[in-house]
Scaffold this motif. Structure first.
Motif, PDB file in Angstrom:
ATOM      1  N   GLN A 194      -4.598  -4.121  -1.792  1.00 19.35           N
ATOM      2  CA  GLN A 194      -3.600  -3.576  -2.724  1.00 19.35           C
ATOM      3  C   GLN A 194      -4.080  -2.179  -3.129  1.00 19.35           C
ATOM      4  O   GLN A 194      -5.280  -1.935  -3.224  1.00 19.35           O
ATOM      5  N   ASP A 195      -3.141  -1.282  -3.405  1.00 16.47           N
ATOM      6  CA  ASP A 195      -3.550   0.081  -3.761  1.00 16.47           C
ATOM      7  C   ASP A 195      -3.386   0.393  -5.240  1.00 16.47           C
ATOM      8  O   ASP A 195      -3.653   1.513  -5.670  1.00 16.47           O
ATOM      9  N   ASP A 196      -2.962  -0.561  -6.030  1.00 17.60           N
ATOM     10  CA  ASP A 196      -2.718  -0.297  -7.449  1.00 17.60           C
ATOM     11  C   ASP A 196      -3.502  -1.267  -8.331  1.00 17.60           C
ATOM     12  O   ASP A 196      -3.078  -1.626  -9.409  1.00 17.60           O
ATOM     13  N   ARG A 197      -4.659  -1.678  -7.855  1.00 19.69           N
ATOM     14  CA  ARG A 197      -5.512  -2.599  -8.595  1.00 19.69           C
ATOM     15  C   ARG A 197      -6.843  -1.916  -8.900  1.00 19.69           C
ATOM     16  O   ARG A 197      -7.250  -0.969  -8.238  1.00 19.69           O
ATOM     17  N   ASP A 253      -9.235  -2.086  -5.572  1.00 18.10           N
ATOM     18  CA  ASP A 253      -8.163  -1.690  -4.670  1.00 18.10           C
ATOM     19  C   ASP A 253      -8.573  -1.812  -3.211  1.00 18.10           C
ATOM     20  O   ASP A 253      -9.661  -2.315  -2.890  1.00 18.10           O
ATOM     21  N   HIS A 254      -7.705  -1.353  -2.309  1.00 19.45           N
ATOM     22  CA  HIS A 254      -7.937  -1.544  -0.875  1.00 19.45           C
ATOM     23  C   HIS A 254      -9.185  -0.812  -0.397  1.00 19.45           C
ATOM     24  O   HIS A 254      -9.878  -1.284   0.505  1.00 19.45           O
ATOM     25  N   LEU A 287       0.818  -1.210   0.000  1.00 12.26           N
ATOM     26  CA  LEU A 287       0.000   0.000   0.000  1.00 12.26           C
ATOM     27  C   LEU A 287       0.854   1.263   0.000  1.00 12.26           C
ATOM     28  O   LEU A 287       0.449   2.298   0.516  1.00 12.26           O
ATOM     29  N   SER A 331      -3.522  -0.685 -15.003  1.00  9.71           N
ATOM     30  CA  SER A 331      -4.079  -0.414 -13.683  1.00  9.71           C
ATOM     31  C   SER A 331      -4.186  -1.652 -12.811  1.00  9.71           C
ATOM     32  O   SER A 331      -4.373  -1.542 -11.602  1.00  9.71           O
ATOM     33  N   ASN A 333      -9.235   2.965 -12.773  1.00  5.57           N
ATOM     34  CA  ASN A 333      -7.992   3.606 -12.362  1.00  5.57           C
ATOM     35  C   ASN A 333      -7.330   4.366 -13.503  1.00  5.57           C
ATOM     36  O   ASN A 333      -6.619   5.339 -13.282  1.00  5.57           O
TER      37      ASN A 333
END
Length: 543
Positions: free
Chosen positions: A136-139, A142-143, A81, A320, A352
């Motif tokens: 996860q922060d890049d999906r 995401d989170h 993250l 993304s 994203n």
């Protein structure tokens, strides 16, 4: 006189010791066999012990995948993250701690509900939320969307087991399992097979899998496996047209499909003075096969957006789901927009990527020799982009706008009269589990769609259970084919419909599994940042 030995009795001969080299070989073989058994046991046990000893969880590539009842808590790891909570940001430590606490508490809340159900003495069944469950922060999922979804699941579970909103709360009660498919859904098969095994439990079977928030090849494969095994499913946010009851028997969804979203966009755009359209689409997507979402959206744009001259289709290689995109991804496309001067872009990519596309166009527009008033059309589960101040600023500076078909109108979160009948009850339940400070996250749509997917699952299971009880055939249990048939019972009368967060949902007998009665807000940003508050939404099954 000594006794004579019988002639046919052989004399006793002491056993001969094998040669030393044979003794050594026997001992080595026995030791080797024991070692093999120990290693095999370790290879089986250690990955499970690392995941709390849960029967359905196994550690693969540093991640626990499979199914848990909530007694194992999936962790929020700072290393995954770093984009959301940078190491060199003074405020990020406290923000991460808050997120990690929320993520732990919502899982503990689900586990607590499961324990209450088991201790109640009531009949109960199991359902499973199927998704990537490590933040996860890049999906695309995401989170923040994961946390919102789990809050929606817990809110629905408490309503299901503690009120009469979705039929009798004691017949049967509902436990919620969490099924982790892996970071990029790479372990979907393991989780799906665990769910199939749980559906064979004679006492408290798994009767439905729900959630499935991603329109991906892995989702398509996992629902196909579950369908073949006869396990009913209720999709949450996954909207691709290929997820339908005709191709995947036993599947229904809480969200509209891509075609319905595009029809809502089409109706809205028909009233606009727009003449020339360019399509911008992701040609890579999941990089594991066809991107089901992009393919569905491009097809729906071509079929349903009418009355405009079609310009070129511009591909980009989406990232993304692999790493955060950058403005360079769209630099060439932005130059082509400047040159061709369309007034409409039909965007077919991941959410994203949308913000980065807007940023790239805003940078290009400053030096563009043509005067381009650009409208960007897209469909999305929620409007988290409306909370992105940088995107709103880019749109205003470029004199551009987004027109988005979505599941939640931000106006509903402020008590607009246009909200569906069931939205208020959902919001109360959501705030109870997530806290007042989480209210702004409601606009992302994921909490509402996860809530409604579980509500549809519970009500279809109970419709089946009530029918079986009334027939006097309780001893037969809850056969899964009957539950699949029970999904179609949600259209027989108003009391059998699902009064959900996103609308009062029903399902046509023989239909494709998409809900009828779901309003689809179409919101213009930045003008409608506070919401459309429309009394004239496009409604699935009606227009």
């Amino acid at each position: 006189m000594p006794e004579q030995r019988q002639a046919d009795t052989p004399a006793h001969t002491p056993p001969q010791r094998p040669p030393w080299w044979q003794q050594w070989w026997f001992r080595l073989s026995a030791t080797g066999l024991a070692l093999v058994l120990v290693v095999s046991a370790a290879l089986w046990a250690v990955p499970r012990l690392l995941c709390g000893g849960e029967a359905g969880l196994v550690r693969v590539s540093g991640e626990c995948v499979g199914v848990t009842d909530g007694s194992y808590l999936f962790p929020a790891e700072r290393a995954s993250l770093t984009n959301a909570f940078p190491a060199d940001d003074a405020g990020a430590d406290a923000e991460f701690d808050r997120f990690a606490e929320d993520f732990r508490e919502v899982q503990e809340g689900i586990a607590e509900q499961n324990e209450k159900v088991a201790a109640s003495g009531d009949d109960y069944v199991k359902v499973a939320f199927l998704a990537p469950l490590i933040p996860q922060d890049d999906r695309s999922f995401d989170h923040t969307r994961l946390l919102s979804s789990l809050w929606g699941v817990l809110a629905a579970q408490k309503r299901i087991n503690g009120s009469r909103d979705f039929y009798d709360p004691a017949y049967p009660a509902v436990q919620v399992l969490l099924a982790n498919e892996g970071d990029r859904q790479e372990h979907w098969r393991h989780s799906a097979e665990e769910l199939v095994a749980l559906s064979r439990d004679a006492d408290h079977p798994l009767v439905t899998a729900f959630g499935m928030p991603l329109s991906s090849q892995a989702t398509q494969d996992s629902v196909a496996l579950l369908s073949e095994a006869g396990v009913p499913m209720v999709g949450g946010a996954a909207a691709t047209d290929e997820l339908n009851r005709e191709d995947v028997p036993g599947f229904v969804r809480a969200t509209p499909d891509v075609t319905d979203f595009t029809k809502a966009l089409s109706r809205h755009l028909a009233a606009e003075d727009l003449d020339r359209a360019m399509t911008v689409f992701d040609d890579a997507g999941l990089q594991e096969g066809p991107d089901r979402f992009v393919d569905s959206l491009r097809g729906a744009y071509a079929r349903d957006i009418r009355g405009v001259e079609r310009l070129s289709q511009q591909p980009y290689t989406g990232q993304s789901l692999v790493k955060p995109p950058t403005p360079r991804l769209f630099a060439g496309i932005a130059r082509k927009i400047c040159s061709a001067a369309p007034d409409l872009v039909l965007f077919a990519g991941r959410t994203n990527d949308l913000a980065v596309f807007v940023e790239s166009w805003a940078a290009e527009e400053r030096d563009c020799s043509n005067d381009v008033d650009l409208t960007i059309a897209f469909m999305t589960t929620g409007l988290s982009v409306s909370r992105d101040d940088a995107v709103m600023r880019d749109l205003e500076e470029a004199d551009a706008r987004l027109i988005l078909a979505t599941t939640i109108d931000p106006a509903w979160t402020r008590g607009a009269d246009s909200a569906p009948e069931g939205y208020g009850r959902f919001e109360e339940a959501f705030i109870e589990v997530a806290g007042e400070e989480a209210r702004p996250t409601l606009v992302d749509g994921y909490a509402a769609m996860a809530h409604d997917a579980l509500a549809v699952a519970a009500k279809s299971v109970r419709a089946t259970a009530l029918e079986i009880r009334e027939s006097g055939a309780q001893d037969e249990g809850l056969p899964l084919p009957a539950i699949i048939a029970g999904q179609e019972k949600l259209n027989t009368s108003p009391e059998d419909m699902v009064v959900g967060a996103g609308g009062t949902l029903s399902y046509s007998t023989g239909g494709d599994g998409s809900p009828e009665g779901k309003p689809i807000p179409v919101v213009e940003l930045p003008a409608d940042k506070e919401g459309a508050a429309s009394e004239d939404y496009y409604t699935t099954g009606g227009d």
